[in-house]
Design a protein around this motif. Structure first.
Motif, PDB file in Angstrom:
ATOM      1  N   SER A 204       0.831  -1.199   0.000  1.00 12.15           N
ATOM      2  CA  SER A 204       0.000   0.000   0.000  1.00 12.15           C
ATOM      3  C   SER A 204       0.868   1.253   0.000  1.00 12.15           C
ATOM      4  CB  SER A 204      -0.936  -0.018   1.212  1.00 12.15           C
ATOM      5  OG  SER A 204      -0.189  -0.044   2.418  1.00 12.15           O
ATOM      6  N   LEU A 230      -3.321   0.344  -4.583  1.00 11.81           N
ATOM      7  CA  LEU A 230      -2.935  -0.919  -3.970  1.00 11.81           C
ATOM      8  C   LEU A 230      -2.172  -1.714  -5.019  1.00 11.81           C
ATOM      9  CD1 LEU A 230      -3.515  -2.142  -1.146  1.00 11.81           C
ATOM     10  CD2 LEU A 230      -5.412  -3.407  -2.186  1.00 11.81           C
ATOM     11  N   VAL A 253      -3.659   5.140   1.442  1.00 14.11           N
ATOM     12  CA  VAL A 253      -4.087   3.742   1.501  1.00 14.11           C
ATOM     13  C   VAL A 253      -3.097   3.033   2.428  1.00 14.11           C
ATOM     14  CG1 VAL A 253      -4.570   1.681   0.130  1.00 14.11           C
ATOM     15  CG2 VAL A 253      -4.932   3.958  -0.858  1.00 14.11           C
ATOM     16  N   VAL A 256      -2.863  -3.051   5.367  1.00 14.01           N
ATOM     17  CA  VAL A 256      -3.401  -4.195   4.633  1.00 14.01           C
ATOM     18  C   VAL A 256      -3.574  -5.365   5.594  1.00 14.01           C
ATOM     19  CG1 VAL A 256      -2.416  -3.455   2.431  1.00 14.01           C
ATOM     20  CG2 VAL A 256      -1.116  -5.005   3.851  1.00 14.01           C
ATOM     21  N   VAL A 269      -8.176  -3.279   3.234  1.00 14.58           N
ATOM     22  CA  VAL A 269      -7.228  -2.184   3.378  1.00 14.58           C
ATOM     23  C   VAL A 269      -8.008  -0.944   3.792  1.00 14.58           C
ATOM     24  CG1 VAL A 269      -7.338  -1.497   0.928  1.00 14.58           C
ATOM     25  CG2 VAL A 269      -5.310  -0.938   2.293  1.00 14.58           C
TER      26      VAL A 269
END
Length: 468
Positions: A204, A230, A253, A256, A269
């Motif tokens: 990420s 991602l 982001v 995960v 995520v």
């Protein structure tokens, strides 16, 4: 690895992990934002039958100042049952503790006394830079070929150069090399984890050091310049396979969390914020034929607020964003926990059907506006909020701390973020309640800010299981 030498905390399956004896200690890193005191690894008693329950019972300082100890992990975990070349000696014994600002990595030995970890080695930021070409180490997992260490920055002198993954030896902790052989388009780095049986690593994006170390940069945020994709990789080859862009409005982001089922091909995520409406979100990835796909499955809206009660960064918006900064998936893949640091809320979702999460619990402590108090101290308004979250192997206990990252703490809580840790009890059918007996806070942490938590014997965010 012969069965006679297997570490008893290496669990073959999620069910075996859940059935193991409960944790008695939690390891919690704490740092000094002012860089005037030594950062430390604290040890917290989490055995409810202990006279010291909820107290800091161990304290190991690291040399030097200004490291900002952040994320850390074990040298080995249950995934070692699928690794080769360890001579039967690998054990969950050492904690590898990076400094996010210094790039030094401290190796702490939790034996012979788990309450008194000993510093046995420091890997310099220069070694990390020279051998792997990275800096600002962030997150680690024990995996195939070694310890995988995600790094936010490039080599010394080019900190904003692409981040990535450094590989460390499982036993000597020497920096071996950069893990990637073909890095594809990924430039920003943050977290990485995998589906071992699918030969797939997922990574990420956050931002490069200059974008994060002094707080959120509003112009970059509103311009969609932080990470919003991602990435999927061939785990054995270190080769980038596919990127999925979530959209430039979905900024940062971060964590995960793959399913713990070794045969699964899905995970979650978290996304910190949407520039469209200040919401935070959770996305599910899944494999569809030969392709990986990602879809939004949870949206957490911002909450309206009086601008006079907001920090300068949020006054123009008249709202508190949830700021989803951490998530954790229980070992049985039943419940997903979502830290909403801005609003001071810990959410619990039933994800038995991962495509259709259903909220089943919520607790509020802290928050930018609410400052919700802990039941143990109803007279004490709390700053910060649920941030780093860790779930016990049996899924019955949830621990979290309140500090995010020094500069961001100061930006969103300019009057001080404080220091505290809380524990929630989980109803097996869904639902959360605050443990009133457990509340290390304030002077318990000697002026330092607590961050990530690891549980003795393993936990929900550090182990990969190899068998059903």
């Amino acid at each position: 690895m012969s069965q006679s030498t297997v570490d008893p905390t290496f669990y073959r399956s999620p069910a075996e992990a859940a059935a193991a004896p409960p944790e008695e200690l939690a390891y919690v890193v704490a740092f000094d934002r002012a860089a005037q005191k030594h950062d430390a690894m604290t040890v917290v008693d989490v055995n409810p039958a202990s006279d010291a329950y909820g107290q800091v019972v161990g304290w190991t300082e690291v040399p030097g100042l200004g490291h900002e100890l952040h994320h850390f992990g074990w040298n080995a975990c249950s995934s070692a049952l699928r690794h080769e070349g360890h001579g039967g000696e690998l054990a969950r014994r050492y904690l590898l503790v990076p400094g996010l600002r210094s790039s030094d990595i401290h190796v702490l030995d939790t034996q012979p006394d788990p309450r008194a970890p000993r510093l046995v080695r420091t890997i310099s930021g220069k070694e990390l830079s020279d051998k792997a070409g990275y800096s600002r180490p962030h997150t680690m997992h024990c995996g195939p070929d070694g310890v995988f260490l995600t790094c936010i920055g490039g080599p010394e002198g080019d900190d904003d150069g692409p981040g990535g993954i450094a590989l460390l030896d499982h036993t000597t902790f020497d920096v071996l090399r950069a893990w990637e052989t073909d890095r594809g388009p990924q430039h920003f780095a943050y977290d990485a984890w995998w589906h071992l049986n699918q030969n797939t690593l997922i990574s990420s994006e956050w931002g490069s050091p200059s974008m994060i170390e002094d707080g959120v940069v509003p112009e970059l945020l509103l311009g969609g310049k932080y990470g919003h994709a991602l990435h999927f990789w061939d785990l054995a080859d270190g080769r980038h396979v596919q990127s999925v862009d979530l959209g430039a409005q979905h900024q940062m982001v971060l964590e995960v969390r793959p399913s713990h089922d070794p045969d699964a091909t899905w995970g979650f995520v978290g996304v910190v914020i949407s520039t469209e409406d200040l919401s935070g979100s959770i996305w599910r990835w899944f494999r569809d034929g030969d392709e990986w796909k990602v879809e939004k499955v949870i949206s957490v809206p911002a909450e309206p607020a009086d601008p006079d009660r907001l920090p300068p960064a949020l006054k123009p918006f008249g709202a508190v964003p949830p700021l989803i900064t951490d998530i954790d998936l229980s070992v049985d893949d039943r419940f997903l926990y979502v830290s909403c640091w801005g609003t001071g809320e810990m959410k619990q979702f039933d994800v038995s059907d991962p495509a259709h999460p259903r909220q089943t619990g919520s607790v509020r402590l802290g928050g930018i506006v609410d400052r919700a108090a802990h039941p143990a101290r109803p007279d004490l308004p709390l700053a910060g909020g649920p941030q780093m979250v860790e779930v016990s192997r049996d899924g019955r206990r949830v621990y979290f701390t309140n500090s995010l990252y020094g500069a961001w703490d100061d930006q969103f809580f300019p009057d001080g973020v404080g220091a505290w840790m809380a524990k929630l009890d989980v109803d097996p059918a869904g639902g959360l309640s605050v443990d009133e007996r457990f509340f290390p806070h304030g002077d318990d942490f000697r002026g330092l800010r607590p961050h990530q938590i690891r549980l003795q014997g393993g936990d929900a965010s550090s182990d990969s299981y190899c068998y059903r």
